[in-house]
Design an enzyme around this catalytic site. Structure first.
Site, short mmCIF file in Angstrom:
data_model
loop_
_atom_site.label_atom_id
_atom_site.label_comp_id
_atom_site.label_asym_id
_atom_site.label_seq_id
_atom_site.Cartn_x
_atom_site.Cartn_y
_atom_site.Cartn_z
N THR A 121 0.83 -1.21 0.00
CA THR A 121 0.00 0.00 0.00
C THR A 121 0.86 1.25 0.00
O THR A 121 2.02 1.23 0.46
CB THR A 121 -0.90 0.01 1.26
N ASP A 122 0.29 2.35 -0.47
CA ASP A 122 1.00 3.63 -0.40
C ASP A 122 1.02 4.19 1.02
O ASP A 122 1.77 5.12 1.31
CB ASP A 122 0.38 4.65 -1.36
N GLU A 123 0.24 3.61 1.92
CA GLU A 123 0.19 4.13 3.29
C GLU A 123 1.50 3.93 4.05
O GLU A 123 1.73 4.56 5.09
CB GLU A 123 -0.98 3.52 4.05
N TYR A 148 -1.62 -0.33 11.21
CA TYR A 148 -1.78 -1.00 9.92
C TYR A 148 -0.61 -0.69 8.99
O TYR A 148 0.06 -1.59 8.47
CB TYR A 148 -3.11 -0.61 9.26
N LYS A 152 2.45 -3.11 7.44
CA LYS A 152 2.67 -3.29 6.01
C LYS A 152 4.07 -2.84 5.61
O LYS A 152 4.74 -3.48 4.77
CB LYS A 152 1.62 -2.53 5.20
#
Length: 332
Positions: A121-123, A148, A152
């Site tokens: 993810t870009d998060e 989260y 990741k």
């Protein structure tokens, strides 16, 4: 080709299964999914069952994972705990699934010398200021904000270390926010769509100014296949479709497409530590691998998504009351 898809009964994973079986007649798929609340057998019911096997199990189960990896040519790793609000309420499952689970898969891939694609993810990069001209690139430093995104980021770094130290034949993609069919209705876009379809006002976090870079799930999965087909092992790619919109604009467009007044929504409490803006620069993916999104406007993709939820009420309606009750307890 025999493919092991982890998390293949979840949102993006199930769409990957449908997309692959539809476009790749040479492929057979085994799905490994824990079938938590976010995964559903119903999400795979319409798939070609003659080329699909669903196994209920966890990616931290080393014995099961070893057997399944030994029997495949490629592992595509979607499985993850992924809802930010849930990670804030209880981080433990995120560490177990996202970190320990990815480690378990990497060790099996290393033992059996299998190809591995890790979906992220870009998060993991944190967030950007609303007026910042920059976007996330492959060279952007990691700066996760939530449990989260921290787990990741940890899983990404494990993959990168296994590539460098052990020569694992892996690739990594970091994608912007997905939307489309089979997305759990706790997530922002399907929650708003199903609210309106249920006669409930959409809910907007805070002032609604937080920006996400939206991509239709089919465009994401087409990009994943471009990486699998054409990228060199050890490569990393950002996946995005230039779909930056703030939450207030998304709610307004949902209301417009469903024929409701623009002011027919409620403000609710903002999420703690809510990232301001995500934005993806997918230049490397486009120039090196020739990928382009099918949905060139967010409006077209959202319209198609609304049509799917309207036509598949039996899939989401049993979940609706429980999801809204949980959000109500959180003041959201």
């Amino acid at each position: 080709m025999k493919i092991l898809v982890t998390g293949g009964a979840g949102f993006i994973g199930s769409n990957f299964v449908h997309y692959t079986l539809r476009t790749r007649p040479e492929c057979r798929i085994t799905v490994l999914d824990a079938l938590t609340y976010a995964g559903s057998r119903a999400s795979l019911a319409a798939a070609d069952q003659t080329r699909l096997e669903l196994i209920e199990g966890r990616i931290e189960d080393a014995t099961l994972v070893d057997r399944l990896v030994a029997d495949c040519d490629l592992v595509v790793h979607f499985a993850a705990e992924s809802h930010n609000d849930n990670s804030i309420a209880n981080p433990a499952p995120f560490v177990t699934t996202n970190v320990v689970g990815t480690f378990t898969l990497l060790e099996a891939v290393r033992r059996h010398d299998r190809r591995f694609h890790h979906v992220s993810t870009d998060e993991v990069f944190g967030d950007l200021e609303l007026d910042d001209p920059e976007r996330f690139r492959e060279t952007t430093p990691y700066n996760p904000s939530s449990p989260y995104s921290a787990t990741k980021a940890s899983s990404d770094l494990l993959v990168k270390a296994w590539i460098r130290t052990f020569g694992v034949k892996a690739t990594i993609s970091n994608c912007s926010n997905n939307y489309g069919p089979y997305q759990h209705i706790e997530k922002f876009i399907p929650r708003q769509i199903t609210n309106v379809l249920s006669g409930i006002k959409p809910k907007l976090y805070g002032a609604g100014l937080n920006v996400r870079d939206w991509i239709h799930v089919d465009d994401h999965n087409a990009a994943v296949w471009a990486i699998i087909d054409r990228a060199k092992p050890g490569s990393y790619y950002m996946i995005g479709a230039d779909g930056e919109e703030n939450n207030k604009t998304v709610v307004a467009l949902v209301l417009e497409l469903l024929g409701k007044p623009a002011d027919w929504f409620d403000h609710v409490n903002d999420r703690p530590g809510h990232d301001l803006r995500y934005a993806i620069d997918a230049t490397k993916l486009r120039t090196e691998l020739g990928w382009e999104p099918r949905y060139t406007t967010f409006r077209d993709g959202l319209d198609a998504t609304i049509a799917w939820y309207r036509d598949n009420e039996a899939w989401w309606q049993p979940l609706k009351a429980e999801v809204e009750a949980r959000y109500a307890r959180q003041g959201q």
